[in-house]
Design an enzyme around this catalytic site. Structure first.
Site, PDB file in Angstrom:
ATOM      1  N   TYR A 157       0.844  -1.204   0.000  1.00 19.39           N
ATOM      2  CA  TYR A 157       0.000   0.000   0.000  1.00 19.39           C
ATOM      3  C   TYR A 157       0.886   1.263   0.000  1.00 19.39           C
ATOM      4  CZ  TYR A 157      -4.377   2.553   0.574  1.00 19.39           C
ATOM      5  OH  TYR A 157      -5.454   3.387   0.383  1.00 19.39           O
ATOM      6  N   LYS A 164      -3.126   8.551   2.729  1.00 17.57           N
ATOM      7  CA  LYS A 164      -4.361   8.364   3.514  1.00 17.57           C
ATOM      8  C   LYS A 164      -4.177   8.884   4.944  1.00 17.57           C
ATOM      9  CE  LYS A 164      -7.199   6.235   0.586  1.00 17.57           C
ATOM     10  NZ  LYS A 164      -8.270   7.015  -0.072  1.00 17.57           N
TER      11      LYS A 164
HETATM   12  P1  NAD Z   1     -12.752   3.420  -7.999  1.00 13.28           P
HETATM   13  O1  NAD Z   1     -11.604   3.169  -8.912  1.00 13.28           O
HETATM   14  O2  NAD Z   1     -14.089   3.035  -8.460  1.00 13.28           O
HETATM   15  O3  NAD Z   1     -12.772   4.941  -7.541  1.00 13.28           O
HETATM   16  C1  NAD Z   1     -11.628   5.753  -7.508  1.00 13.28           C
HETATM   17  C2  NAD Z   1     -12.026   7.038  -8.172  1.00 13.28           C
HETATM   18  O4  NAD Z   1     -10.978   8.002  -8.151  1.00 13.28           O
HETATM   19  C3  NAD Z   1     -12.395   6.861  -9.662  1.00 13.28           C
HETATM   20  O5  NAD Z   1     -13.702   7.310  -9.875  1.00 13.28           O
HETATM   21  C4  NAD Z   1     -11.399   7.739 -10.384  1.00 13.28           C
HETATM   22  O6  NAD Z   1     -11.947   8.327 -11.544  1.00 13.28           O
HETATM   23  C5  NAD Z   1     -11.118   8.765  -9.309  1.00 13.28           C
HETATM   24  N1  NAD Z   1      -9.912   9.550  -9.575  1.00 13.28           N
HETATM   25  C6  NAD Z   1      -8.623   9.148  -9.660  1.00 13.28           C
HETATM   26  N2  NAD Z   1      -7.820  10.191  -9.962  1.00 13.28           N
HETATM   27  C7  NAD Z   1      -8.630  11.283 -10.049  1.00 13.28           C
HETATM   28  C8  NAD Z   1      -8.413  12.666 -10.336  1.00 13.28           C
HETATM   29  N3  NAD Z   1      -7.184  13.142 -10.608  1.00 13.28           N
HETATM   30  N4  NAD Z   1      -9.487  13.504 -10.335  1.00 13.28           N
HETATM   31  C9  NAD Z   1     -10.721  13.042 -10.082  1.00 13.28           C
HETATM   32  N5  NAD Z   1     -10.997  11.751  -9.810  1.00 13.28           N
HETATM   33  C10 NAD Z   1      -9.953  10.887  -9.788  1.00 13.28           C
HETATM   34  O7  NAD Z   1     -12.386   2.646  -6.636  1.00 13.28           O
HETATM   35  P2  NAD Z   1     -13.046   2.700  -5.183  1.00 13.28           P
HETATM   36  O8  NAD Z   1     -12.560   1.469  -4.506  1.00 13.28           O
HETATM   37  O9  NAD Z   1     -14.475   2.964  -5.274  1.00 13.28           O
HETATM   38  O10 NAD Z   1     -12.277   3.931  -4.512  1.00 13.28           O
HETATM   39  C11 NAD Z   1     -12.933   5.038  -3.946  1.00 13.28           C
HETATM   40  C12 NAD Z   1     -12.225   5.480  -2.672  1.00 13.28           C
HETATM   41  O11 NAD Z   1     -12.341   4.454  -1.700  1.00 13.28           O
HETATM   42  C13 NAD Z   1     -10.729   5.764  -2.835  1.00 13.28           C
HETATM   43  O12 NAD Z   1     -10.379   6.881  -2.047  1.00 13.28           O
HETATM   44  C14 NAD Z   1     -10.105   4.527  -2.232  1.00 13.28           C
HETATM   45  O13 NAD Z   1      -8.811   4.784  -1.747  1.00 13.28           O
HETATM   46  C15 NAD Z   1     -11.077   4.239  -1.119  1.00 13.28           C
HETATM   47  N6  NAD Z   1     -11.029   2.891  -0.562  1.00 13.28           N
HETATM   48  C16 NAD Z   1     -11.139   1.812  -1.373  1.00 13.28           C
HETATM   49  C17 NAD Z   1     -11.082   0.540  -0.824  1.00 13.28           C
HETATM   50  C18 NAD Z   1     -11.157  -0.696  -1.686  1.00 13.28           C
HETATM   51  O14 NAD Z   1     -10.697  -1.748  -1.248  1.00 13.28           O
HETATM   52  N7  NAD Z   1     -11.712  -0.619  -2.885  1.00 13.28           N
HETATM   53  C19 NAD Z   1     -10.937   0.381   0.561  1.00 13.28           C
HETATM   54  C20 NAD Z   1     -10.849   1.521   1.372  1.00 13.28           C
HETATM   55  C21 NAD Z   1     -10.893   2.778   0.789  1.00 13.28           C
HETATM   56  O1  0WE Z   2      -6.974   2.970  -1.831  1.00 14.29           O
HETATM   57  C1  0WE Z   2      -6.950   1.918  -2.444  1.00 14.29           C
HETATM   58  C2  0WE Z   2      -6.372   1.857  -3.842  1.00 14.29           C
HETATM   59  C3  0WE Z   2      -6.152   3.204  -4.446  1.00 14.29           C
HETATM   60  C4  0WE Z   2      -5.346   3.182  -5.719  1.00 14.29           C
HETATM   61  C5  0WE Z   2      -5.435   2.183  -6.669  1.00 14.29           C
HETATM   62  C6  0WE Z   2      -4.686   2.283  -7.835  1.00 14.29           C
HETATM   63  C7  0WE Z   2      -4.679   1.216  -8.892  1.00 14.29           C
HETATM   64  C8  0WE Z   2      -4.358   1.777 -10.263  1.00 14.29           C
HETATM   65  C9  0WE Z   2      -4.507   4.238  -5.924  1.00 14.29           C
HETATM   66  N1  0WE Z   2      -3.757   4.332  -7.048  1.00 14.29           N
HETATM   67  C10 0WE Z   2      -3.848   3.403  -8.001  1.00 14.29           C
HETATM   68  N2  0WE Z   2      -3.079   3.547  -9.127  1.00 14.29           N
HETATM   69  C11 0WE Z   2      -3.248   2.776 -10.231  1.00 14.29           C
HETATM   70  O2  0WE Z   2      -2.514   2.937 -11.229  1.00 14.29           O
HETATM   71  N3  0WE Z   2      -7.409   0.779  -1.830  1.00 14.29           N
HETATM   72  C12 0WE Z   2      -7.779   0.849  -0.435  1.00 14.29           C
HETATM   73  C13 0WE Z   2      -7.477  -0.539  -2.485  1.00 14.29           C
HETATM   74  C14 0WE Z   2      -6.176  -1.211  -2.233  1.00 14.29           C
HETATM   75  O3  0WE Z   2      -5.079  -0.911  -2.975  1.00 14.29           O
HETATM   76  C15 0WE Z   2      -4.021  -1.648  -2.458  1.00 14.29           C
HETATM   77  C16 0WE Z   2      -4.460  -2.419  -1.387  1.00 14.29           C
HETATM   78  C17 0WE Z   2      -5.850  -2.135  -1.234  1.00 14.29           C
HETATM   79  C18 0WE Z   2      -6.764  -2.673  -0.206  1.00 14.29           C
HETATM   80  C19 0WE Z   2      -2.697  -1.666  -2.854  1.00 14.29           C
HETATM   81  C20 0WE Z   2      -1.796  -2.505  -2.184  1.00 14.29           C
HETATM   82  C21 0WE Z   2      -2.231  -3.258  -1.117  1.00 14.29           C
HETATM   83  C22 0WE Z   2      -3.563  -3.235  -0.701  1.00 14.29           C
END
Ligand code: NAD
Ligand code: 0WE
Length: 262
Positions: A157, A164
């Site tokens: 991560y 974060k």
């Molecule tokens: P997702 O890929 O559907 O959403 C991420 C969003 O970020 C996308 O809509 C993308 O367009 C947007 N984004 C990236 N760069 C951007 C920019 N420069 N300007 C505007 N938008 C931008 O994935 P998700 O899992 O729904 O992620 C949403 C949030 O939840 C993120 O902050 C992620 O870190 C957080 N999160 C995700 C998880 C998981 O496991 N999926 C867990 C905890 C927190």
């Molecule tokens: O916040 C996240 C992921 C956010 C994210 C994902 C990507 C994939 C594509 C940020 N940047 C990028 N850049 C890319 O090019 N999560 C909470 C999901 C997540 O991501 C991980 C996790 C978990 C959970 C990455 C490593 C280990 C665990």
């Protein structure tokens, strides 16, 4: 009558129907909220148009949060449609992919660190700053999405964990800065969910398997689990809650010794 009836919410972070922001939008709409959406780039516009249509919204605006101009324009355009704003949902995170694997320091670059901080943390404060005027005098709230890597070191991560951590500190400083306007600021720390942001992350399936064994609830969480907490935190039911990070992770974060304690 839903818990958000009469509220106007801006949803930032829909990229697909698996996005956490998509479920938050659907559920907030069910709870009576009127919605506006943003999309990152032209590739994503069609998908965001689709959920906007599904939730009766005609306000769909471009927003790359790395652009000051686009942030300014979003609120300028929104101001033409709405006379005020009650909620901003920030569900955005990004770091260059190469930094989200292997040894944190070996793969770290100044540019990658800056991008992660800018898109994943600064952008939340920037939206609060730009949206403040529209949110005056109406018990408004902001919400962002975080992850456990903010407060624990974990494999891969890496720089996102640092971003974060800064985002969670932003929740507290923004809550302090906006409190006198009656604006609340909170975060949800969600457990791992298979979305686009999780795609291509090595071992994601084994992370989910691990959570299903180790979390008190013996399952992983869904977008709906997050959406329900999101609607609550943005509603009047949470009128006394600000500056807080709420874990929606099936209880995973409270455990220790999970290898032998299952
Ligand atoms: P997702 O890929 O559907 O959403 C991420 C969003 O970020 C996308 O809509 C993308 O367009 C947007 N984004 C990236 N760069 C951007 C920019 N420069 N300007 C505007 N938008 C931008 O994935 P998700 O899992 O729904 O992620 C949403 C949030 O939840 C993120 O902050 C992620 O870190 C957080 N999160 C995700 C998880 C998981 O496991 N999926 C867990 C905890 C927190
Ligand atoms: O916040 C996240 C992921 C956010 C994210 C994902 C990507 C994939 C594509 C940020 N940047 C990028 N850049 C890319 O090019 N999560 C909470 C999901 C997540 O991501 C991980 C996790 C978990 C959970 C990455 C490593 C280990 C665990």
């Amino acid at each position: 009558m839903g818990i958000l009836s009469g509220k106007k919410a801006l949803i930032v972070g829909v990229a697909s129907n698996r996005s956490i922001a998509w479920s938050i939008a659907e559920f907030m709409h069910q709870q009576g909220a009127e919605l506006a959406f943003t999309y990152l780039d032209d590739k994503l516009k069609k998908r965001v148009d689709k959920i906007a249509a599904q939730t009766g919204s005609e306000i769909v605006l471009p927003l790359d949060v790395a652009s000051d101009q686009q942030i300014e324009d979003v609120f300028k355009e929104l101001g033409k449609e709405w006379d005020g704003l009650d909620t901003i949902v920030h569900s955005v995170g990004f770091a260059p992919r190469e930094l989200l694997q292997g040894n944190y320091l070996e793969n770290l670059t100044r540019g990658g660190y800056q991008t992660a901080m800018d898109v994943s943390s600064y952008s939340f404060a920037a939206l609060g700053k730009a949206g403040r005027d529209m949110m005056q005098g109406r018990d408004a709230s902001l919400l962002t999405l975080s992850y456990l890597g903010a407060v624990r070191a974990m494999n891969n991560y890496n720089v996102m964990g640092v971003a974060k951590a800064a985002l969670e500190a932003n929740v507290r400083y923004m809550a302090h800065a906006l409190g006198s306007d009656g604006i609340r600021v909170n975060g949800i720390s969600a457990g791992p969910i298979k979305t686009l942001a999780a795609s291509g992350i090595g071992n994601f399936k084994s992370m989910l398997d691990h959570v299903e064994k180790a979390a008190p609830l013996k399952r992983s969480v869904t977008q709906m689990d997050v959406a329900k907490a999101a609607a609550f935190l943005c509603s009047d039911w949470a009128s006394g809650i600000t500056g807080e990070i709420t874990y929606v992770d099936a209880g995973y974060n409270i455990m220790a010794m999970t290898e032998i304690g299952d």
